[in-house]
Design a protein around this motif. Structure first.
Motif, PDB file in Angstrom:
ATOM      1  N   GLN A   4      49.127  45.717  43.570  1.00  0.00           N
ATOM      2  CA  GLN A   4      48.244  45.965  42.428  1.00  0.00           C
ATOM      3  C   GLN A   4      47.394  47.213  42.632  1.00  0.00           C
ATOM      4  OE1 GLN A   4      47.572  41.167  41.770  1.00  0.00           O
ATOM      5  NE2 GLN A   4      45.853  42.540  41.417  1.00  0.00           N
ATOM      6  N   LYS A   7      43.447  46.921  42.562  1.00  0.00           N
ATOM      7  CA  LYS A   7      42.726  46.806  41.296  1.00  0.00           C
ATOM      8  C   LYS A   7      42.909  45.397  40.749  1.00  0.00           C
ATOM      9  CE  LYS A   7      44.870  50.158  39.122  1.00  0.00           C
ATOM     10  NZ  LYS A   7      45.224  51.147  38.085  1.00  0.00           N
ATOM     11  N   CYS A   8      41.927  44.927  39.988  1.00  0.00           N
ATOM     12  CA  CYS A   8      42.057  43.637  39.316  1.00  0.00           C
ATOM     13  C   CYS A   8      43.240  43.703  38.351  1.00  0.00           C
ATOM     14  CB  CYS A   8      40.776  43.319  38.557  1.00  0.00           C
ATOM     15  SG  CYS A   8      40.891  41.829  37.516  1.00  0.00           S
ATOM     16  N   ALA A   9      44.064  42.675  38.382  1.00  0.00           N
ATOM     17  CA  ALA A   9      45.263  42.659  37.537  1.00  0.00           C
ATOM     18  C   ALA A   9      44.922  42.622  36.047  1.00  0.00           C
ATOM     19  CB  ALA A   9      46.131  41.456  37.889  1.00  0.00           C
ATOM     20  N   TYR A  10      43.762  42.105  35.704  1.00  0.00           N
ATOM     21  CA  TYR A  10      43.426  41.939  34.292  1.00  0.00           C
ATOM     22  C   TYR A  10      42.586  43.081  33.720  1.00  0.00           C
ATOM     23  CZ  TYR A  10      45.054  37.117  34.878  1.00  0.00           C
ATOM     24  OH  TYR A  10      45.817  35.998  35.137  1.00  0.00           O
ATOM     25  N   GLU A  12      41.602  46.081  35.601  1.00  0.00           N
ATOM     26  CA  GLU A  12      41.807  47.341  36.318  1.00  0.00           C
ATOM     27  C   GLU A  12      40.596  47.764  37.125  1.00  0.00           C
ATOM     28  OE1 GLU A  12      44.898  50.523  35.144  1.00  0.00           O
ATOM     29  OE2 GLU A  12      43.549  50.336  33.439  1.00  0.00           O
ATOM     30  N   TYR A  25      37.188  39.003  45.093  1.00  0.00           N
ATOM     31  CA  TYR A  25      38.343  38.669  44.274  1.00  0.00           C
ATOM     32  C   TYR A  25      38.915  37.301  44.622  1.00  0.00           C
ATOM     33  CZ  TYR A  25      40.938  40.503  48.354  1.00  0.00           C
ATOM     34  OH  TYR A  25      41.415  40.745  49.617  1.00  0.00           O
ATOM     35  N   ALA A  73      48.230  36.279  40.626  1.00  0.00           N
ATOM     36  CA  ALA A  73      47.678  37.629  40.536  1.00  0.00           C
ATOM     37  C   ALA A  73      46.344  37.659  41.271  1.00  0.00           C
ATOM     38  CB  ALA A  73      47.472  38.040  39.082  1.00  0.00           C
ATOM     39  N   VAL A  75      42.660  38.897  41.157  1.00  0.00           N
ATOM     40  CA  VAL A  75      41.759  39.313  40.075  1.00  0.00           C
ATOM     41  C   VAL A  75      40.315  39.282  40.566  1.00  0.00           C
ATOM     42  CG1 VAL A  75      43.357  38.399  38.354  1.00  0.00           C
ATOM     43  CG2 VAL A  75      41.470  36.986  39.125  1.00  0.00           C
ATOM     44  N   PRO A 115      50.121  41.527  33.509  1.00  0.00           N
ATOM     45  CA  PRO A 115      50.416  42.940  33.765  1.00  0.00           C
ATOM     46  C   PRO A 115      51.299  43.218  34.977  1.00  0.00           C
ATOM     47  CG  PRO A 115      48.269  42.391  34.632  1.00  0.00           C
ATOM     48  CD  PRO A 115      48.806  41.134  34.009  1.00  0.00           C
ATOM     49  N   LEU A 116      51.725  42.188  35.690  1.00  0.00           N
ATOM     50  CA  LEU A 116      52.455  42.405  36.937  1.00  0.00           C
ATOM     51  C   LEU A 116      53.933  42.065  36.797  1.00  0.00           C
ATOM     52  CD1 LEU A 116      49.896  40.836  39.438  1.00  0.00           C
ATOM     53  CD2 LEU A 116      50.059  43.212  38.672  1.00  0.00           C
ATOM     54  N   ASP A 201      49.873  54.672  38.573  1.00  0.00           N
ATOM     55  CA  ASP A 201      49.294  53.336  38.478  1.00  0.00           C
ATOM     56  C   ASP A 201      48.159  53.106  39.474  1.00  0.00           C
ATOM     57  OD1 ASP A 201      50.923  52.578  36.394  1.00  0.00           O
ATOM     58  OD2 ASP A 201      52.432  51.635  37.682  1.00  0.00           O
TER      59      ASP A 201
END
Length: 257
Positions: A4, A7-10, A12, A25, A73, A75, A115-116, A201
């Motif tokens: 990732q 970064k937070c998956a939801y 960013e 996290y 994920a 997050v 998003p993953l 990314d």
């Protein structure tokens, strides 16, 4: 975390990669492993103008996906505990009888964007940015609804930390755009390298960065307006100055049918 780009998956939001950073996290289940609570509550649905089904929740959740990597994920705490919690809004029919995520997606039609991985469409097919403000790509239809739910659910347009981070990103990019045009030979080269990196990314708030750079190519005057608004946020340190931002005074959405 490396997958990732830390970064937070939801949202960013950048997260640290040190041992101590794990206090910032959680490893989150996209489909809750236990109970699923209906979202949104009635009063929130009224405020958001949601007049369509978002599912009725489920007592048992998705125990078969508790250890499925495609359902996990990393997050930030804000996205997970107060916001994601045990919610999982869907437009289709709830089903927990399979571990095949593509099969579940086809039946349930999740309203949140995951998003993953390679399942489903990329988030930027649903959500773009008008400067620092996230907005649906489509004007109508299921894709717009899914984008709108994701933005509202994670409060991507309201959270001051996210708006501030995106504002700093735009100010940095604008500086590099100018240097790429008018700087010394070394400055122009360095600026071009940064502008190329900003579209990868791993760049913080890369979705916002890519949207801004694309806009600058097609409409530089509008891009400059967004830059100046972001500059106000960075220099005045006053959230809520951004045109279209609802970080201090949320407005009711137009009902979506």
């Amino acid at each position: 975390m490396e997958l990732q780009h830390h970064k937070c998956a939801y949202c960013e939001r950048p997260m640290g990669n040190s041992v101590q950073a794990n206090i910032d996290y959680d490893v989150e289940h996209f489909r809750p492993k236990g109970r699923v609570t209906p979202w949104p509550p009635p009063e929130k649905a009224l405020r958001l103008g949601i007049r369509y089904s978002t599912g009725n929740g489920a007592a048992d959740g998705y125990p078969l996906l508790a250890y499925e990597p495609g359902n996990l994920a990393v997050v930030c705490k804000m996205c997970n505990s107060p916001l994601k919690s045990d919610y999982f809004p869907i437009a289709g029919t709830a089903s927990n009888a399979s571990t095949d995520i593509a099969e579940l997606d086809a039946v349930e039609k999740p309203l949140l964007i995951f998003p993953l991985g390679t399942q489903g469409r990329a988030p930027e097919e649903f959500i773009t940015f008008h400067g620092i403000v996230p907005a649906p790509v489509k004007r109508s239809g299921p894709a717009r609804r899914r984008a709108r739910v994701t933005i509202d659910f994670f409060e991507l347009h309201l959270r001051t930390d996210l708006n501030d981070g995106r504002a700093h990103c735009l100010v940095q990019l604008w500086d590099k755009i100018q240097l790429a045009k008018k700087g010394s030979s070394k400055q122009r080269q360095d600026a071009r390298e940064v502008l190329a990196a900003a579209q990868e990314d791993y760049w913080p708030f890369s979705g916002c960065a890519r949207a801004f750079l694309s806009l600058h190519t097609s409409d530089p005057q509008r891009a400059e307006q967004y830059y100046r608004a972001a500059h106000d946020i960075v220099t005045r340190k006053e959230p809520g100055l951004y045109p279209g931002s609802r970080s201090t005074s949320p407005r009711r959405h137009r009902p979506t049918r």
